[in-house]
Design a protein around this motif. Sequence first.
Motif, PDB file in Angstrom:
ATOM      1  N   GLU A  50     -28.647  49.634 -26.606  1.00  0.00           N
ATOM      2  CA  GLU A  50     -29.961  50.192 -26.955  1.00  0.00           C
ATOM      3  C   GLU A  50     -30.265  49.966 -28.431  1.00  0.00           C
ATOM      4  O   GLU A  50     -31.378  49.587 -28.789  1.00  0.00           O
ATOM      5  N   ALA A  51     -29.279  50.183 -29.288  1.00  0.00           N
ATOM      6  CA  ALA A  51     -29.474  50.000 -30.731  1.00  0.00           C
ATOM      7  C   ALA A  51     -29.756  48.537 -31.084  1.00  0.00           C
ATOM      8  O   ALA A  51     -30.519  48.244 -32.009  1.00  0.00           O
ATOM      9  N   GLU A  52     -29.158  47.628 -30.325  1.00  0.00           N
ATOM     10  CA  GLU A  52     -29.332  46.193 -30.565  1.00  0.00           C
ATOM     11  C   GLU A  52     -30.569  45.637 -29.870  1.00  0.00           C
ATOM     12  O   GLU A  52     -30.880  44.452 -30.010  1.00  0.00           O
ATOM     13  N   GLY A  53     -31.226  46.479 -29.063  1.00  0.00           N
ATOM     14  CA  GLY A  53     -32.408  46.020 -28.341  1.00  0.00           C
ATOM     15  C   GLY A  53     -32.077  45.017 -27.250  1.00  0.00           C
ATOM     16  O   GLY A  53     -32.843  44.091 -26.984  1.00  0.00           O
ATOM     17  N   THR A  54     -30.943  45.228 -26.602  1.00  0.00           N
ATOM     18  CA  THR A  54     -30.507  44.304 -25.552  1.00  0.00           C
ATOM     19  C   THR A  54     -30.006  45.113 -24.355  1.00  0.00           C
ATOM     20  O   THR A  54     -30.103  46.332 -24.328  1.00  0.00           O
ATOM     21  N   THR A  55     -29.489  44.408 -23.386  1.00  0.00           N
ATOM     22  CA  THR A  55     -28.875  45.034 -22.212  1.00  0.00           C
ATOM     23  C   THR A  55     -27.363  45.017 -22.393  1.00  0.00           C
ATOM     24  O   THR A  55     -26.846  44.372 -23.322  1.00  0.00           O
ATOM     25  N   LEU A  56     -26.661  45.684 -21.494  1.00  0.00           N
ATOM     26  CA  LEU A  56     -25.194  45.603 -21.545  1.00  0.00           C
ATOM     27  C   LEU A  56     -24.737  44.147 -21.426  1.00  0.00           C
ATOM     28  O   LEU A  56     -23.827  43.715 -22.125  1.00  0.00           O
ATOM     29  N   ALA A  57     -25.403  43.394 -20.549  1.00  0.00           N
ATOM     30  CA  ALA A  57     -25.047  41.988 -20.365  1.00  0.00           C
ATOM     31  C   ALA A  57     -25.319  41.159 -21.617  1.00  0.00           C
ATOM     32  O   ALA A  57     -24.742  40.085 -21.795  1.00  0.00           O
ATOM     33  N   GLY A  58     -26.162  41.663 -22.496  1.00  0.00           N
ATOM     34  CA  GLY A  58     -26.460  40.955 -23.732  1.00  0.00           C
ATOM     35  C   GLY A  58     -25.450  41.186 -24.835  1.00  0.00           C
ATOM     36  O   GLY A  58     -25.495  40.519 -25.876  1.00  0.00           O
ATOM     37  N   LEU A  59     -24.514  42.121 -24.622  1.00  0.00           N
ATOM     38  CA  LEU A  59     -23.482  42.368 -25.622  1.00  0.00           C
ATOM     39  C   LEU A  59     -22.426  41.270 -25.564  1.00  0.00           C
ATOM     40  O   LEU A  59     -22.046  40.818 -24.486  1.00  0.00           O
ATOM     41  N   THR A  60     -21.958  40.856 -26.709  1.00  0.00           N
ATOM     42  CA  THR A  60     -20.924  39.819 -26.779  1.00  0.00           C
ATOM     43  C   THR A  60     -19.544  40.458 -26.642  1.00  0.00           C
ATOM     44  O   THR A  60     -19.374  41.673 -26.814  1.00  0.00           O
ATOM     45  N   ARG A  61     -18.574  39.615 -26.360  1.00  0.00           N
ATOM     46  CA  ARG A  61     -17.183  40.096 -26.292  1.00  0.00           C
ATOM     47  C   ARG A  61     -16.783  40.683 -27.643  1.00  0.00           C
ATOM     48  O   ARG A  61     -16.103  41.697 -27.715  1.00  0.00           O
ATOM     49  N   ALA A  62     -17.223  40.064 -28.729  1.00  0.00           N
ATOM     50  CA  ALA A  62     -16.896  40.576 -30.067  1.00  0.00           C
ATOM     51  C   ALA A  62     -17.475  41.985 -30.256  1.00  0.00           C
ATOM     52  O   ALA A  62     -16.799  42.863 -30.813  1.00  0.00           O
ATOM     53  N   GLN A  63     -18.699  42.204 -29.796  1.00  0.00           N
ATOM     54  CA  GLN A  63     -19.291  43.539 -29.905  1.00  0.00           C
ATOM     55  C   GLN A  63     -18.522  44.549 -29.061  1.00  0.00           C
ATOM     56  O   GLN A  63     -18.277  45.675 -29.496  1.00  0.00           O
ATOM     57  N   LEU A  64     -18.149  44.152 -27.849  1.00  0.00           N
ATOM     58  CA  LEU A  64     -17.386  45.054 -26.982  1.00  0.00           C
ATOM     59  C   LEU A  64     -16.025  45.371 -27.577  1.00  0.00           C
ATOM     60  O   LEU A  64     -15.530  46.490 -27.447  1.00  0.00           O
ATOM     61  N   THR A  65     -15.428  44.394 -28.257  1.00  0.00           N
ATOM     62  CA  THR A  65     -14.117  44.602 -28.868  1.00  0.00           C
ATOM     63  C   THR A  65     -14.190  45.657 -29.972  1.00  0.00           C
ATOM     64  O   THR A  65     -13.204  46.359 -30.220  1.00  0.00           O
ATOM     65  N   THR A  66     -15.349  45.805 -30.609  1.00  0.00           N
ATOM     66  CA  THR A  66     -15.488  46.868 -31.609  1.00  0.00           C
ATOM     67  C   THR A  66     -15.451  48.237 -30.960  1.00  0.00           C
ATOM     68  O   THR A  66     -15.152  49.228 -31.628  1.00  0.00           O
ATOM     69  N   LEU A  67     -15.746  48.295 -29.666  1.00  0.00           N
ATOM     70  CA  LEU A  67     -15.726  49.558 -28.939  1.00  0.00           C
ATOM     71  C   LEU A  67     -14.351  49.877 -28.361  1.00  0.00           C
ATOM     72  O   LEU A  67     -13.993  51.042 -28.218  1.00  0.00           O
ATOM     73  N   HIS A  68     -13.618  48.833 -27.982  1.00  0.00           N
ATOM     74  CA  HIS A  68     -12.241  49.005 -27.493  1.00  0.00           C
ATOM     75  C   HIS A  68     -11.485  47.697 -27.678  1.00  0.00           C
ATOM     76  O   HIS A  68     -11.979  46.636 -27.268  1.00  0.00           O
ATOM     77  N   PRO A  69     -10.291  47.749 -28.268  1.00  0.00           N
ATOM     78  CA  PRO A  69      -9.546  46.517 -28.547  1.00  0.00           C
ATOM     79  C   PRO A  69      -9.125  45.734 -27.302  1.00  0.00           C
ATOM     80  O   PRO A  69      -8.870  44.534 -27.395  1.00  0.00           O
ATOM     81  N   ALA A  70      -9.083  46.369 -26.141  1.00  0.00           N
ATOM     82  CA  ALA A  70      -8.672  45.663 -24.919  1.00  0.00           C
ATOM     83  C   ALA A  70      -9.597  44.493 -24.605  1.00  0.00           C
ATOM     84  O   ALA A  70      -9.161  43.486 -24.031  1.00  0.00           O
ATOM     85  N   PHE A  71     -10.867  44.595 -24.993  1.00  0.00           N
ATOM     86  CA  PHE A  71     -11.790  43.486 -24.734  1.00  0.00           C
ATOM     87  C   PHE A  71     -11.371  42.227 -25.484  1.00  0.00           C
ATOM     88  O   PHE A  71     -11.740  41.133 -25.096  1.00  0.00           O
ATOM     89  N   GLY A  72     -10.587  42.381 -26.533  1.00  0.00           N
ATOM     90  CA  GLY A  72     -10.088  41.226 -27.258  1.00  0.00           C
ATOM     91  C   GLY A  72      -9.139  40.377 -26.429  1.00  0.00           C
ATOM     92  O   GLY A  72      -8.943  39.195 -26.713  1.00  0.00           O
ATOM     93  N   ASP A  73      -8.554  40.974 -25.388  1.00  0.00           N
ATOM     94  CA  ASP A  73      -7.647  40.240 -24.495  1.00  0.00           C
ATOM     95  C   ASP A  73      -8.386  39.537 -23.365  1.00  0.00           C
ATOM     96  O   ASP A  73      -7.778  38.792 -22.592  1.00  0.00           O
TER      97      ASP A  73
END
Length: 118
Positions: free
Chosen positions: A35-58
Motif C-alpha cells: 500500500e505504501a509503495e502504491g502497488t500490489t503484493l505481486a508488485g513487491l520484489t524479493r528484495a522488498q520481501l526480504t526486508t520483512l523476513h530474511p527467509a525470502f532471501g533463500d
Amino acid sequence: ASSQATDLAEHLVRKHGVPFRETHHVAGAAVRLAEAEGTTLAGLTRAQLTTLHPAFGDDDDASVKALWDFERSAESRDAEGGTSKRAQRAQVAALGAWLDKTEADGPGAAAVGLVTEA
C-alpha cells in the motif's frame, strides 16, 4: 489480496519452517508495504520481501512469483470445502444429491425450521 497474504504466510511456514504466529505479522507488513509503495503484493520484489523476513532471501525470483498465482493458490486448498476444482466438484455433487433427496422426501424438520422461524 487477502488470499495472497495468506499464501505468503503459508509459504514461510511450509518452505522455511517459520511459525505461523510470526508469518501472520509478516503478511500484514507486506500488505502495508505494498500500500505504501502504491502497488500490489505481486508488485513487491524479493528484495522488498526480504526486508520483512530474511527467509525470502533463500527464495529465487520464480518461487516468489509463484506465490501470486491465483490458480495454484486455489488448487492448493484441496480439503473438503476447499477451493480446488476437485473440492468444488465434490461440493456441487453433494448439494445435488441433497437437493434430489429433499425433492423426493421433502425437507427435514431442521431445514424447515431454518426458513420458517421469525
